[in-house]
Design a protein around this motif. Sequence first.
Motif, mmCIF file in Angstrom:
data_model
loop_
_atom_site.group_PDB
_atom_site.id
_atom_site.type_symbol
_atom_site.label_atom_id
_atom_site.label_comp_id
_atom_site.label_asym_id
_atom_site.label_seq_id
_atom_site.Cartn_x
_atom_site.Cartn_y
_atom_site.Cartn_z
ATOM 1 N N ASN A 184 0.832 -1.210 0.000
ATOM 2 C CA ASN A 184 0.000 0.000 0.000
ATOM 3 C C ASN A 184 0.862 1.254 0.000
ATOM 4 O O ASN A 184 0.577 2.234 -0.709
ATOM 5 N N ASP A 185 1.933 1.245 0.819
ATOM 6 C CA ASP A 185 2.767 2.446 0.915
ATOM 7 C C ASP A 185 3.546 2.695 -0.373
ATOM 8 O O ASP A 185 3.723 3.855 -0.790
ATOM 9 N N ARG A 186 3.961 1.630 -1.036
ATOM 10 C CA ARG A 186 4.798 1.805 -2.228
ATOM 11 C C ARG A 186 3.971 2.033 -3.490
ATOM 12 O O ARG A 186 4.316 2.885 -4.317
ATOM 13 N N PHE A 187 2.884 1.274 -3.652
ATOM 14 C CA PHE A 187 2.145 1.352 -4.910
ATOM 15 C C PHE A 187 0.789 2.040 -4.781
ATOM 16 O O PHE A 187 0.142 2.292 -5.784
ATOM 17 N N GLY A 188 0.343 2.286 -3.554
ATOM 18 C CA GLY A 188 -0.941 2.943 -3.359
ATOM 19 C C GLY A 188 -2.044 1.956 -3.015
ATOM 20 O O GLY A 188 -1.947 0.755 -3.263
ATOM 21 N N ASP B 194 -5.805 -2.833 -3.391
ATOM 22 C CA ASP B 194 -7.116 -3.470 -3.634
ATOM 23 C C ASP B 194 -7.018 -4.501 -4.750
ATOM 24 O O ASP B 194 -7.645 -5.573 -4.692
ATOM 25 N N CYS B 195 -6.238 -4.201 -5.799
ATOM 26 C CA CYS B 195 -6.061 -5.172 -6.887
ATOM 27 C C CYS B 195 -5.389 -6.444 -6.381
ATOM 28 O O CYS B 195 -5.728 -7.560 -6.783
ATOM 29 N N VAL B 196 -4.414 -6.294 -5.456
ATOM 30 C CA VAL B 196 -3.741 -7.462 -4.883
ATOM 31 C C VAL B 196 -4.747 -8.310 -4.104
ATOM 32 O O VAL B 196 -4.755 -9.548 -4.212
ATOM 33 N N LEU B 197 -5.596 -7.648 -3.316
ATOM 34 C CA LEU B 197 -6.604 -8.401 -2.553
ATOM 35 C C LEU B 197 -7.562 -9.146 -3.477
ATOM 36 O O LEU B 197 -7.923 -10.303 -3.231
ATOM 37 N N ALA C 174 0.622 -3.009 -11.144
ATOM 38 C CA ALA C 174 0.304 -1.746 -10.498
ATOM 39 C C ALA C 174 -0.287 -0.770 -11.507
ATOM 40 O O ALA C 174 -0.355 -1.047 -12.714
ATOM 41 N N LEU C 175 -0.711 0.402 -11.049
ATOM 42 C CA LEU C 175 -1.310 1.390 -11.950
ATOM 43 C C LEU C 175 -0.319 1.874 -12.994
ATOM 44 O O LEU C 175 -0.708 2.262 -14.103
ATOM 45 N N ASP C 176 0.994 1.872 -12.619
ATOM 46 C CA ASP C 176 1.996 2.303 -13.591
ATOM 47 C C ASP C 176 2.502 1.154 -14.458
ATOM 48 O O ASP C 176 3.455 1.310 -15.229
ATOM 49 N N ALA D 160 3.898 -1.669 -13.393
ATOM 50 C CA ALA D 160 4.951 -2.457 -12.761
ATOM 51 C C ALA D 160 4.343 -3.704 -12.122
ATOM 52 O O ALA D 160 3.277 -3.632 -11.505
ATOM 53 N N PRO D 161 5.028 -4.867 -12.233
ATOM 54 C CA PRO D 161 4.505 -6.082 -11.605
ATOM 55 C C PRO D 161 4.701 -6.029 -10.088
ATOM 56 O O PRO D 161 5.738 -5.610 -9.603
ATOM 57 N N VAL D 162 3.682 -6.444 -9.367
ATOM 58 C CA VAL D 162 3.734 -6.467 -7.903
ATOM 59 C C VAL D 162 3.659 -7.933 -7.474
ATOM 60 O O VAL D 162 2.638 -8.603 -7.665
ATOM 61 N N HIS D 163 4.766 -8.444 -6.922
ATOM 62 C CA HIS D 163 4.789 -9.808 -6.412
ATOM 63 C C HIS D 163 4.461 -9.785 -4.921
ATOM 64 O O HIS D 163 4.900 -8.872 -4.195
ATOM 65 N N PHE D 164 3.715 -10.742 -4.470
ATOM 66 C CA PHE D 164 3.354 -10.787 -3.058
ATOM 67 C C PHE D 164 3.291 -12.237 -2.614
ATOM 68 O O PHE D 164 3.129 -13.142 -3.428
#
Length: 589
Positions: free
Chosen positions: A467-471, A476-479, A534-536, A538-542
């Motif tokens: 949340n802090d890094r990507f907003g 919400d998209c990750v969830l 992400a919105l920009d 970028a891939p977000v791995h979790f």
Amino acid sequence: MSSFKLKLVVYFLLLSLLPLAAAFAGFASVAKDSETRLVDTRLQAGLHAALAAYEERLVAAEDSARALARSPSFERALARNDRKAIERAVGSSANIAVETAGGMRTGGSSRFAAERRVRVIGPHGLLGTVVAWVPLSSTFLTQLRDRAGLDPSDALVLLRNGRIIVGPGGFTGTVAAPPGQMQTVTLGGVRYRALVAHTLRGRPSAALAALSLQSHIDSTTGAVEKRLLLALVVLLGLVATVGYFEGRTIVRTIGGLVAAANAMAAGRLSERVRVRGRDELAHLGRSFNDMAAQLEARLHELEEERARVRDAFSRFGDALAATHDVDQLLRMIVDVAVEATGASAGVLVASSGDVFRVGEPQPGDALLELPLSAGRNNFGMLMLHAPEFGEEERLTAVSLASHGAVALENARLHRIVERQALADGLTGLANRRHGENVLEAELARADRFGGPLTLVVADLDDFKVVNDRFGHLTGDCVLRDFGAVLRSTIRDVDLACRWGGEEFVLVLPGTDAEGGVNLAERIREHLRDHATLALDGAPVHFTASFGVASAAAGTTAQELLAGADAALYEAKRAGKDRVESAQRAPAHP
């Protein structure tokens, strides 16, 4: 014979010349035939009723066998070949037995009975057979005779190849009568009127037969002959006074017409004129009665129509208020519309394509089409068929269609609210409230029927960093992505719910702790190759950590959740992106 005067002359001549002997013989013959037909009719109706009662008992026995065969506890007892458990399942029923696949038999038996067998099939083949029978005893035949409404002097016997094998005391011999035909037979020197049925279902070689004493028919016929003779003697006395009464009859008929007319004027439409003969006065009386009957029938029709419409609207209102089931509402709309308008048929084509029909349209029927719409929502088209539609029927149909559309709109809104109350708005999974209810229900089911139950608690690792890094929009998209992964991994009987924030819970009925760990590992490994954009771009791995706990007998929902949470915290402390399993959740003291 249309003239009253000519009719009066001919009437006296016929009375004077009537041959008494011929009249007596004719009436006696008719009386004898009538009494025989009366007995035959009674035997036919009684035999049919006895067969129906027999079929009821046979169906009831088969239903009892099927109910026992479908019992899960009974299937388990058969699978274990547990004789005591099988005997408890059979209980005190004297007409049910159990034959296991291993050859063991439990329960009573009957020397001569109609049997129904129900096979019990397990996962590995035949477990056994439940045998239910109806004993074909003299007591049972007496019960059938009483239920069939036969006279106490009548008898019901059981035949095998025409020979009596079961019956009241003293009945022996052979009934030589084809099935379905009345015959007079002699048994033990006594003559009976007999009717034999076709073979019994469940006993192909056996058949029921109804017997009635021929002596009763003869005695009744003799009594009728005596009464006929007395009537003929009285008739001779009536001839002397017929002239006097014939004159009075004319005056009485006219007086009856006047009294009936006055009664109709006062509103008593049930009043009728007593009609005798076919002369001019009788024709006038019949015409008057026909007019009164038509007026009374029309009044009854109007009252019944109003009552039918009131009842239809009342039931329609009760149904609309009592249910939110769309199919039930659509079926009720077309049923009530047909009944309230007197239509011969109705068809409702729902917007989903489903078709609901009542009755069959006839050639030449008028068609009334009514759309079922509320606001911008269209629920289908109601089409009614009838020879014709009056203005009142059209108004009734429009009113029903309007009320039905409002009820369908309410049902649609109710479904939306119901889904919102049970589902998480972000992920589409079940919400915490729904998850708690399902967990309580599955725990109760496991306590009652046995079987494992496992709970998996999952928590996204370092979700605050995402949340802090990507907003928060990316969070919400990750969830949502994590919820989709859970939904695609679990079975249809499992439940995935969002417990709160980034914490999720899986309820796995019928799964032990090892199975829960394997499922969590599959989800964890799937996340390694998964990324959310992400919105920009970028891939977000979790990753996620998982805690697994399995319920023991008597475990409460709070204890099971506490065990899974403890395992989850252990996974977090051990470095995250792990699956930890707790010991079986403790039983509630």
